[in-house]
Design a protein around this motif. Structure first.
Motif, mmCIF file in Angstrom:
data_model
loop_
_atom_site.group_PDB
_atom_site.id
_atom_site.type_symbol
_atom_site.label_atom_id
_atom_site.label_comp_id
_atom_site.label_asym_id
_atom_site.label_seq_id
_atom_site.Cartn_x
_atom_site.Cartn_y
_atom_site.Cartn_z
ATOM 1 N N UNK A 277 0.923 -1.307 0.153
ATOM 2 C CA UNK A 277 -0.106 -0.203 -0.157
ATOM 3 C C UNK A 277 0.708 1.357 -0.004
ATOM 4 N N UNK A 278 1.746 1.327 0.780
ATOM 5 C CA UNK A 278 2.824 2.267 0.931
ATOM 6 C C UNK A 278 3.633 2.403 -0.583
ATOM 7 N N UNK A 279 3.916 1.204 -1.074
ATOM 8 C CA UNK A 279 4.768 1.449 -2.130
ATOM 9 C C UNK A 279 3.868 2.041 -3.465
ATOM 10 N N UNK A 280 2.692 1.726 -3.463
ATOM 11 C CA UNK A 280 1.719 2.267 -4.821
ATOM 12 C C UNK A 280 1.362 3.681 -4.292
ATOM 13 N N UNK A 281 1.325 4.058 -2.818
ATOM 14 C CA UNK A 281 0.807 5.532 -2.326
ATOM 15 C C UNK A 281 2.223 6.276 -2.919
ATOM 16 N N UNK A 282 3.456 5.848 -2.739
ATOM 17 C CA UNK A 282 4.607 6.703 -2.835
ATOM 18 C C UNK A 282 5.643 5.884 -3.930
ATOM 19 N N UNK A 283 5.453 5.516 -4.938
ATOM 20 C CA UNK A 283 6.100 4.762 -5.964
ATOM 21 C C UNK A 283 7.545 5.617 -6.193
ATOM 22 N N UNK A 284 8.618 4.686 -6.356
ATOM 23 C CA UNK A 284 9.867 5.391 -6.601
ATOM 24 C C UNK A 284 10.005 6.079 -8.063
ATOM 25 N N UNK A 285 10.627 7.148 -7.880
ATOM 26 C CA UNK A 285 10.587 8.053 -9.217
ATOM 27 C C UNK A 285 11.176 7.070 -10.363
ATOM 28 N N UNK A 286 10.947 7.527 -11.741
ATOM 29 C CA UNK A 286 11.536 7.065 -12.836
ATOM 30 C C UNK A 286 12.947 6.983 -12.769
ATOM 31 N N UNK A 287 13.536 5.995 -13.638
ATOM 32 C CA UNK A 287 15.016 5.821 -13.575
ATOM 33 C C UNK A 287 15.622 7.397 -14.106
ATOM 34 N N UNK A 288 16.877 7.733 -13.627
ATOM 35 C CA UNK A 288 17.155 8.857 -13.784
ATOM 36 C C UNK A 288 18.583 8.692 -14.836
ATOM 37 N N UNK A 289 18.318 9.282 -16.124
ATOM 38 C CA UNK A 289 19.532 9.076 -16.992
ATOM 39 C C UNK A 289 20.428 10.363 -16.937
ATOM 40 N N UNK A 290 21.518 10.180 -17.088
ATOM 41 C CA UNK A 290 22.607 11.107 -17.255
ATOM 42 C C UNK A 290 23.787 10.801 -18.057
ATOM 43 N N UNK A 291 24.590 11.684 -18.097
ATOM 44 C CA UNK A 291 25.931 11.963 -19.003
ATOM 45 C C UNK A 291 25.673 11.892 -20.374
ATOM 46 N N UNK A 292 26.724 12.191 -21.251
ATOM 47 C CA UNK A 292 26.617 12.292 -22.694
ATOM 48 C C UNK A 292 26.090 10.945 -23.395
ATOM 49 N N UNK A 293 25.065 11.271 -24.122
ATOM 50 C CA UNK A 293 24.516 9.984 -24.836
ATOM 51 C C UNK A 293 23.099 9.618 -23.882
ATOM 52 N N UNK A 294 23.299 10.305 -22.627
ATOM 53 C CA UNK A 294 21.996 9.856 -21.832
ATOM 54 C C UNK A 294 21.837 8.253 -21.612
#
Length: 614
Positions: A277-294
């Motif tokens: 219940x807690x997981x779906x109330x506050x799901x983790x943010x989407x994967x964060x890409x970074x760096x040249x080429x992302x």
């Protein structure tokens, strides 16, 4: 500050650095082992530095009475019918430190004990030394520089000696060596990396557990509370509520003191099911890409495999440099290239010495056993708050640890113990370089056990489609062989132009979609050599993306293919409408080649890729 360090060392004190104006150890190594009287170390730590000084009580043979309430220690002595002997006394921000020599054969811990208004520091404890600056701005200063450190008076020894039953209890169940330090490090790490929605609860639990150890004399209360507050602020909690949570948990834990592992060392939380219940109330943010080429992920393990001189290290150092330019810290663990090669490449990429000195922790080849010293590496990365860790290379580290890279068991052990915690617990992005021998160059996977690929979050194959050197530019192709987080998928392709002109290295990334590669391959099937022509077509697309309007001569000089093969493919691409040619030789003007991007499936009119994050 160096003079104070040498002054203390001359009096037999083992010292180590604390944070400026604070009480937290300022070194990544264990302060209990690092504390020293060595002049060279003291110079290194304190010369031209505003760090405070810590005095290790146990190794210095000291017991220090830390008086928080003015006059409390003298009142205790008077009520017991004694006087405080003349000894070294240091004025602190809010009281005094009374230094005493511990008699031979006796040991004391840390805590308040019977001395109302005072704490005791001894054994595995430390105090802030003279010359340091309190957070209030007050300076720690001795009352008398020439005062000797007196031996503990008998009445103080008697007051601080536990009852026989308590002595027997401690002898029967001694703490494991270093247990308290490991507990502090792990609890601080858990607070720092706690997920949103669990942070305050995690902080309270950590304060309780460490409060028990502090009350049992295994840890310094100030060290615990300062470290927890710093971790809470790093995690994103506000200071006022964090202080309240720490005090509440710490006080509750102190009511049940212990000096070693809890009676039931089983981690009950490991068997606690996830609160869905807690997981779906506050799901983790989407994967964060970074760096040249992302193409990199935050808090993930990346495996970069390719033949020697394929460009792997240049790519890793480029991403590391980008992190440093953002103000983030980087750790490079090197067991292969060596500092001359690493720093030459970093400076060619544009790194300044000041930037590297401020944000890079470079660990040169030294035969470190990453399997055995995984906790030390985690400490280094955690203490530096590094967001990026580069490991060069996998084969060397496996060999040092006496592990077989063809053994799934050995590789799994190495990755799970040594590498994954850096990404999943410390939340750093880890890039591991690995080799492929030419004998297996027809595959896109690293040599050795497939466990490397199985445990990585993302994996890539790197090839130099146009070799480069210090005097000639070239091109590198990166193909995704695994993408657990699913943002770009397996078989995604990036082309990287490597410009080495002017003694510099400049990288230009372009992302080729799998749809585009498939389309080019299908069109190439009309040629006399479909497989080879498909590669030439892909190379032409990448080159013209980076060099729109390139002449036929420029395309030839790029060494994409032989003259006849290149001309054949260019003609086919013109016929298919994939490229157009302007100024086709009229009046001696060179042919200029441009991509007709809309003619290539998967491309938009402005040249960007459909469904690909830019």
């Amino acid at each position: 500050m160096q003079e104070w360090g040498e002054w203390l060392a001359g009096r037999g004190c083992h010292v180590f650095p604390l944070t400026p104006g604070g009480k937290t150890p300022a070194i990544s190594a264990s302060w209990t082992n690092a504390a020293s009287r060595d002049s060279a170390k003291i110079t290194k730590w304190f010369a031209a530095s505003d760090r405070n000084i810590g005095v290790h009580c146990g190794r210095s043979g000291l017991l220090v009475v830390d008086e928080d309430e003015p006059g409390a220690f003298e009142r205790f002595a008077t009520q017991a019918g004694h006087e405080v002997p003349k000894t070294l006394v240091v004025r602190t921000g809010k009281g005094k430190h009374f230094y005493f020599r511990v008699p031979d054969g006796l040991q004391f811990g840390n805590g308040r004990g019977p001395l109302s208004g005072c704490d005791v520091r001894a054994g595995n404890g430390y105090v802030v030394g003279p010359g340091s600056v309190h957070e209030s701005g007050a300076k720690y200063e001795p009352d008398d520089l020439d005062a000797p450190v007196a031996p503990m008076p008998d009445w103080l020894v008697d007051a601080l000696t536990p009852e026989p039953a308590r002595v027997a209890e401690r002898v029967a169940a001694p703490a494991a060596p270093g247990y308290a330090e490991v507990a502090l490090r792990d609890e601080v790490r858990s607070v720092r990396n706690a997920r949103e929605g669990t942070r305050n609860e995690t902080l309270n639990g950590a304060a309780f557990n460490l409060g028990q150890l502090a009350a049992g004399g295994a840890l310094h209360p100030d060290e615990v509370q300062t470290a927890l507050l710093d971790a809470a602020l790093t995690a994103g909690l506000d200071e006022a509520s964090s202080r309240k949570t720490i005090k509440s948990g710490f006080d509750a834990g102190a009511a049940s003191p212990r000096s070693g592992p809890a009676a039931t060392p089983v981690d009950a939380g490991a068997w606690e099911p996830l609160d869905l219940a807690q997981w779906f109330r506050s799901p983790p943010p989407p994967a964060q890409r970074f760096g040249s080429g992302q193409m990199l992920y935050r808090g993930a393990l990346h495996w970069l495999a390719g033949e020697p001189e394929s460009g792997k290290s240049i790519l890793m150092l480029q991403w590391a440099l980008e992190e440093m330019r953002l103000g983030n810290n980087v750790v490079l663990l090197d067991e292969e290239a060596g500092p001359r090669d690493v720093f030459a490449k970093l400076q060619a990429l544009g790194a300044s010495p000041d930037l590297l000195a401020s944000h890079l922790t470079y660990l040169p080849p030294a035969g470190r056993n990453l399997l055995r010293e995984a906790e030390t590496l985690r400490d280094v990365v955690g203490d530096r708050r590094a967001t990026f860790v580069g490991v060069d290379g996998a084969a060397a580290h496996l060999a040092i640890a006496d592990l077989n890279e063809d053994s799934a068991t050995d590789v799994t052990k190495f990755v799970v113990r040594g590498l994954l915690p850096l990404a999943h617990s410390v939340n750093a992005s880890v890039v591991v370089l690995d080799h492929m021998t030419k004998s297996v160059s027809n595959t896109r996977y690293a040599r050795g056990s497939g466990a490397k690929l199985a445990k990585a979050d993302a994996a890539y194959y790197v090839e130099a489609v146009q070799p480069f050197s210090k005097v000639s530019s070239g091109r590198v192709r990166i193909t995704s062989t695994k993408d657990r987080l699913g943002e770009f998928g397996r078989n995604a392709v990036w082309d990287v132009n490597v410009d080495t002109s002017d003694s510099r290295i400049r990288l230009g990334f372009s992302h080729l979609t799998t749809e585009e590669a498939a389309s080019i391959s299908a069109r190439a099937s009309r040629g006399p050599n479909p497989g080879k022509d498909a590669g030439i077509r892909t190379d032409v697309v990448s080159f013209l993306r980076a060099n729109p309007g390139a002449s036929t001569r420029a395309l030839r000089e790029a060494k994409i293919a032989g003259k006849d093969a290149l001309e054949r493919v260019l003609n086919e691409m013109r016929e298919a409408g994939e490229i157009r040619v302007d100024s086709a030789g009229h009046g001696g003007a060179p042919r200029k080649h441009f991509l007709n991007e809309p003619a290539i499936p998967g491309m938009t009119l402005d040249g960007s890729e459909k469904g690909v994050q830019q």
